[in-house]
Design an enzyme around this catalytic site. Structure first.
Site, PDB file in Angstrom:
ATOM      1  N   HIS A   1      -1.988   1.049   7.112  1.00 16.51           N
ATOM      2  CA  HIS A   1      -2.300   1.057   5.623  1.00 16.51           C
ATOM      3  C   HIS A   1      -2.213   2.592   5.047  1.00 16.51           C
ATOM      4  CE1 HIS A   1      -4.144  -0.207   1.877  1.00 16.51           C
ATOM      5  NE2 HIS A   1      -4.956   0.828   2.047  1.00 16.51           N
TER       6      HIS A   1
ATOM      7  N   CYS B   1       0.886  -1.238  -0.007  1.00 19.44           N
ATOM      8  CA  CYS B   1      -0.159   0.141  -0.045  1.00 19.44           C
ATOM      9  C   CYS B   1       0.795   1.211  -0.023  1.00 19.44           C
ATOM     10  CB  CYS B   1      -1.008  -0.042   1.170  1.00 19.44           C
ATOM     11  SG  CYS B   1      -0.317  -0.077   2.872  1.00 19.44           S
TER      12      CYS B   1
END
Length: 448
Positions: free
Chosen positions: A364, A70
């Site tokens: 994330h 990510c």
């Protein structure tokens, strides 16, 4: 002194449960539907409409698939956004597999160097155990990607596309980590046997040769020179010949990466605001750019993100995406679930308490592409994710409430020019001597 649960305790708990007239109804719905579905708050859908007073159009979202890249996708997305407009290429992506190859190669060397540096510490030492627990992984930090680009440049996705192993990284990670742990045994043994630095380095070089071969087998061979052909959105054909990854980055992206700084909001006592921090054992390129975080109050932190968006530039950010988040609907909101009301329990903690007690950490990275300002104050944010267009109800984009930003966003990357003179002064003064945090600090968790 420890005390066991008595039969009287259990009987009292059962009586308390039975005395509430709602208990059976709640038990039935939670047992059949689960806690989250039973506590889902529809009002959150109404509040999180996809309308923003400041919005940057960035096109279709990318898809990291079954990998933990990510941070890499988000960073490359921020770089491709202006490139898409400048060269009329709305569907363009930079190669995430190219940076992935060099990241894993450099992380292997970073691991070997740290194994050698800690070889005199016993097995069971927390730092040694930390290294061996995850020799390398898909995760990383903004500064780590900058270190890769500064050394290796970038290429278009068409030049080094995804492979099975880049999109589904479990097999590669498992195999590479087994090799790295096996190599750690030999390196520690050589240090213990008093081998010379040259002998140890020769062994490490052979190990890196094997890592390179493994990565070429699984990810493909990185290009050294290439021609880039593309057709723009007006159906005009173009070709750029004799490019290198470094010349491509310079010509088509052209960022001075030193201008982009990592800012964090960590309200814990061990990290006073307006100071610079790094994390021990966190990095990838030996001799490359160090991971650095400037810790700011949430008000200053958000103000800089807004300023960059208002200037037409998207914002890389790190957060704890799993908290109060409805992936199916694409909503991140502290009110999206009402677990406390449903279960009649208090789950409240401050942001600092969650960080200090293992309840939250960075998991994330995504990109801020818009914000809705009402009377100058943010109410919600537009988020470009990297889970493909099917995630959420907004073609892969998520809607984040400002309250969620306050509680679960920990990091943003901002161009230096938007910082105040005082903030720039702190970064300059502490740049070469940031406070070193423990390897397991939550501000380094995105790289695990």
């Amino acid at each position: 002194m420890s005390k066991e649960i008595s039969a009287a305790n259990v009987e009292k708990f059962a009586q308390d449960f039975d005395q509430s007239p709602k208990s059976n109804a709640i038990a039935n719905t939670v047992a059949q539907n689960g806690i989250l579905a039973s506590s889902r708050n529809i009002a959150s859908d109404v509040a999180m409409t996809p309308n923003f007073s400041v919005e940057i159009q960035t096109g279709a979202v990318a898809n990291q698939k079954q990998s933990g890249r990510c941070w890499m996708f988000a960073a490359l997305n921020t770089m491709r956004h202006p490139l898409q407009d400048q060269f009329n290429l709305k569907g363009f992506e930079l190669s995430q597999n190219y940076t992935n190859f060099w990241d894993k190669f450099e992380k292997s060397n970073f691991f070997y160097e740290n194994v050698i540096a800690t070889a005199n510490l016993p097995l069971g030492d927390r730092k040694v155990d930390f290294l061996l627990a995850t020799p390398q992984q898909d995760g990383g930090q903004w500064d780590m990607l900058c270190a890769l680009i500064e050394k290796y440049g970038l290429v278009p996705k068409s030049i080094m596309p995804e492979t099975y192993n880049s999109s589904r990284s479990m097999e590669l990670n498992s195999t590479l980590n087994t090799k790295l742990r096996k190599d750690a045994i030999e390196l520690r043994q050589q240090v213990a046997a008093g081998k010379s630095e040259d002998e140890i380095n020769a062994t490490k070089t052979q190990m890196l040769n094997e890592v390179y071969r493994l990565l070429v087998f699984t990810l493909g061979k990185p290009p050294v020179k290439f021609d880039w052909e593309y057709t723009d959105d007006d159906k005009q054909y173009h070709i750029e010949k004799d490019l290198t990854p470094q010349s491509f980055f310079k010509k088509f992206v052209g960022w001075n990466l030193e201008d982009y700084l990592s800012l964090i909001n960590s309200p814990t006592e061990d990290k006073p605001y307006n100071h610079l921090y790094t994390v021990d054992l966190l990095g990838n390129v030996v001799g490359g750019r160090q991971v650095r975080h400037l810790n700011l109050k949430i008000e200053d932190f958000k103000a800089l993100a807004i300023k960059q968006l208002q200037a037409g530039e998207t914002v890389w950010f790190g957060s704890d995406v799993g908290k109060s988040s409805d992936r199916k609907e694409g909503i991140m909101d502290t009110n999206v679930y009402q677990r406390e009301d449903l279960l009649d329990i208090d789950l409240s903690m401050s942001k600092a308490e969650r960080l200090d007690h293992g309840e939250s950490l960075m998991t994330h990275a995504m990109v801020l592409t818009g914000v809705d300002l009402v009377n100058g104050k943010p109410t919600k944010w537009k988020v470009e994710n990297s889970w493909g267009e099917k995630a959420g109800n907004f073609k892969g984009y998520f809607i984040m409430s400002d309250a969620w930003f306050d509680e679960y966003v920990y990091q943003v990357v901002i161009n230096r020019k938007y910082l105040t003179p005082e903030q720039q002064q702190v970064e300059d003064a502490e740049h070469d001597n940031p406070t070193v945090l423990k390897p397991w600090d939550p501000m380094g968790a995105l790289a695990l």
